[in-house]
Scaffold this motif. Structure first.
Motif, short mmCIF file in Angstrom:
data_model
loop_
_atom_site.label_atom_id
_atom_site.label_comp_id
_atom_site.label_asym_id
_atom_site.label_seq_id
_atom_site.Cartn_x
_atom_site.Cartn_y
_atom_site.Cartn_z
N GLN A 195 45.48 -10.64 46.83
CA GLN A 195 46.80 -9.94 46.54
C GLN A 195 46.77 -9.03 45.22
O GLN A 195 47.72 -8.80 44.70
CB GLN A 195 47.90 -11.09 46.81
CG GLN A 195 48.10 -11.66 47.92
CD GLN A 195 48.27 -10.63 49.25
OE1 GLN A 195 49.15 -9.65 49.06
NE2 GLN A 195 47.30 -10.75 50.00
N GLU A 196 45.67 -9.29 44.47
CA GLU A 196 45.67 -8.51 43.15
C GLU A 196 46.36 -9.05 42.20
O GLU A 196 46.49 -8.44 41.02
CB GLU A 196 45.57 -7.05 43.25
CG GLU A 196 44.71 -6.44 44.34
CD GLU A 196 44.56 -4.68 44.45
OE1 GLU A 196 45.48 -4.36 43.61
OE2 GLU A 196 43.87 -4.32 45.37
N LEU A 215 40.48 -6.40 49.48
CA LEU A 215 40.85 -6.08 50.83
C LEU A 215 40.99 -4.54 50.87
O LEU A 215 41.22 -3.99 51.83
CB LEU A 215 42.46 -6.92 50.90
CG LEU A 215 42.55 -8.16 50.83
CD1 LEU A 215 43.92 -8.81 51.07
CD2 LEU A 215 41.48 -8.85 51.99
N ARG A 216 41.31 -3.82 49.85
CA ARG A 216 41.37 -2.52 49.74
C ARG A 216 39.98 -1.95 50.56
O ARG A 216 39.97 -1.05 51.19
CB ARG A 216 41.34 -1.80 48.52
CG ARG A 216 42.86 -2.17 47.82
CD ARG A 216 42.91 -0.94 46.89
NE ARG A 216 43.85 -1.58 45.68
CZ ARG A 216 44.04 -0.84 44.69
NH1 ARG A 216 43.74 0.43 44.50
NH2 ARG A 216 44.84 -1.23 43.66
N HIS A 252 36.08 -11.12 35.97
CA HIS A 252 35.43 -10.19 36.78
C HIS A 252 36.59 -8.98 37.13
O HIS A 252 36.48 -8.40 38.18
CB HIS A 252 35.00 -10.88 37.92
CG HIS A 252 33.59 -10.24 38.68
ND1 HIS A 252 32.42 -10.82 38.23
CD2 HIS A 252 33.46 -8.97 39.06
CE1 HIS A 252 31.58 -9.96 39.21
NE2 HIS A 252 32.20 -8.90 39.47
N GLY A 253 37.44 -8.91 36.27
CA GLY A 253 38.48 -8.02 36.42
C GLY A 253 39.39 -8.23 37.34
O GLY A 253 40.10 -7.27 38.35
N ARG A 285 44.01 -15.13 41.43
CA ARG A 285 44.88 -16.45 40.53
C ARG A 285 43.85 -17.29 39.81
O ARG A 285 44.34 -17.99 39.34
CB ARG A 285 45.40 -17.33 41.49
CG ARG A 285 46.38 -16.60 42.84
CD ARG A 285 46.89 -17.69 43.59
NE ARG A 285 47.74 -17.05 44.82
CZ ARG A 285 48.94 -17.06 44.99
NH1 ARG A 285 49.76 -17.73 44.43
NH2 ARG A 285 49.83 -16.55 45.95
N ALA A 286 42.63 -16.72 39.48
CA ALA A 286 41.95 -17.09 38.41
C ALA A 286 42.67 -16.92 36.92
O ALA A 286 43.52 -16.12 36.76
CB ALA A 286 40.68 -16.41 38.23
N PRO A 287 42.39 -17.55 36.01
CA PRO A 287 42.95 -17.57 34.75
C PRO A 287 42.65 -16.14 34.20
O PRO A 287 41.81 -15.38 34.53
CB PRO A 287 42.09 -18.50 33.77
CG PRO A 287 41.77 -19.56 34.79
CD PRO A 287 41.30 -18.73 36.07
N VAL A 288 43.76 -15.72 33.34
CA VAL A 288 43.61 -14.56 32.80
C VAL A 288 42.61 -14.48 31.36
O VAL A 288 42.83 -15.55 30.76
CB VAL A 288 45.10 -14.05 32.39
CG1 VAL A 288 44.96 -12.87 31.18
CG2 VAL A 288 45.81 -13.70 33.54
#
Length: 423
Positions: free
Chosen positions: A60-61, A203-204, A307-308, A314-317
């Motif tokens: 979901q970006e 998904l894009r 990885h941008g 939902r990985a850490p920022v």
């Protein structure tokens, strides 16, 4: 209020009409005021699958969105009456000099974005005196990038520093071959990416049916009618392949899932350390535990990166993880911040919060899509000028001053309270 007709003598100095520019690419790039402008140009001039591959992220970006929100939430404190006449943006990183505190991140499929691809990126980086990182998934080979980098570096009397990003293969001899080729081609730093055991769900790309090379369907032909230059360049240049992988051509998820090793372990990192004599950085570190394990395995430096947002949604920022990684690594380990940088203010925030250097991925690709090598050069110019202005407004004459000044506040530190950070 009394009115009168304007005098011709008063109007003449104001009537300074410029002649139309025949070089429309140069005119477009010159009119771009920031990376957002380059992104808008890129979107108009690049087919949707290629643009979305750059612009999109996994799932979901959410990670990509939260990464941008974190940069926007930082607060920088100006220092008035500080007497800073100029700002020196140069730094030392991984044993080499860089004219500015950012380099070009590794990106795959690069000639899919623009026919100049890695040639344009490596040339612009060498001209600017900053590192260029070639991806294992690059569409130019190690040797081709070295040739471009050396030629432009010699022309501009810049070092032409180049790094190589490695994905570990299931077949260790293929990984060793790449490592040896990188060393022979003069790549000074090996950047091992550890966050891609399998491909993220982008998904894009699924919706766009993205493949390398792209398929000619009714949809792509219609898309081409609006972007003839891209298609002309694509059809009149050499075939698009993963050049460092013996010219293979397929979609990215299939290639990663069939060739790359999901069982990558700390022992594999130790093996890479034993066969690579140069600087070794581990890319994809987001926790103190992984930072310590990487350093204990022989890493010289760390790349704090999600990885941008293109792998685990939902990985850490990255920017939020930076403080934890720096605290574990200590002040002497070089740390590079990657993911989400789109402005000089982002670069300044990352440096003040503990990074020694930063990498740009999407920002440079927007420039590439907007105008090839000239577009990458414009992206570098814009980011460098934004960084310079921010540093001067903060009273920092050097990057070291910026890191010592404690002038960036981040709301997620110390239990969510605003805190001025000192490194």
């Amino acid at each position: 209020m009394k009115r009168q007709l304007p005098q011709l003598s008063e109007l003449r100095p104001l009537m300074q009409f410029s002649r139309p520019r025949l070089d429309r690419r140069a005119a477009r790039l010159e009119g771009a005021a920031d990376i957002g402008d380059l992104r808008r140009i890129a979107k108009r001039r690049t087919p949707r699958p290629a643009f979305d591959y750059v612009d999109g992220a996994a799932g979901q970006e959410l990670t990509a969105q939260r990464t941008r929100e974190a940069f926007a939430a930082t607060e920088m404190l100006p220092r008035i009456l500080h007497g800073t006449a100029a700002a020196d943006l140069s730094v030392q990183i991984a044993g080499s000099a860089s004219a500015v505190p950012f380099g070009i991140a590794p990106t795959g499929f690069t000639r899919f974005m623009h026919a100049e691809g890695e040639d344009g990126g490596a040339a612009a980086a060498a001209q600017a005196g900053i590192p260029f990182t070639l991806s294992t998934m690059g569409t130019r080979s190690l040797e081709e990038v070295a040739q471009v980098s050396d030629a432009v570096g010699k022309e501009y009397r810049a070092p032409g520093t180049r790094w190589f990003q490695l994905y570990l293969w299931k077949e260790r001899e293929r990984s060793l071959e790449l490592i040896q080729r990188a060393q022979a081609a003069g790549f000074s730093t090996l950047m091992v990416t550890v966050d891609t055991p399998v491909a993220g769900q982008r998904l894009r790309d699924v919706r766009n049916g993205m493949t390398i090379p792209p398929k000619l369907t009714a949809r792509t032909v219609l898309d081409a009618s609006y972007r003839p230059e891209w298609w002309f360049n694509f059809l009149t240049t050499d075939p698009l392949t993963f050049a460092s992988l013996s010219g293979s051509a397929t979609d990215l998820p299939s290639l990663i899932n069939s060739m790359f090793d999901p069982t990558l372990s700390i022992q594999d990192l130790e093996w890479i350390r034993s066969v690579w004599p140069g600087k070794l950085f581990v890319k994809g570190v987001l926790t103190a535990e992984d930072a310590r394990r990487s350093l204990d395995a022989g890493a010289d430096g760390l790349v704090v990166s999600n990885h941008g947002g293109r792998q685990l949604d939902r990985a850490p920022v990255s920017l939020k993880a930076l403080a934890e990684v720096r605290a574990e690594a200590g002040p002497d380990v070089e740390i590079i911040l990657d993911s989400g940088i789109t402005s000089g203010a982002d670069i300044v925030a990352a440096l003040a919060l503990g990074a020694d250097f930063t990498l740009i991925g999407r920002a440079y690709l927007y420039g590439l899509m907007a105008g090839g090598r000239a577009g990458v050069t414009r992206a570098i110019e814009l980011l460098a000028e934004e960084t310079r202005v921010a540093m001067m407004l903060m009273g920092a004459a050097t990057v070291a001053d910026l890191k010592r000044s404690g002038q960036v506040r981040a709301p997620w530190l110390e239990g969510g309270q605003d805190l001025t950070v000192r490194v």
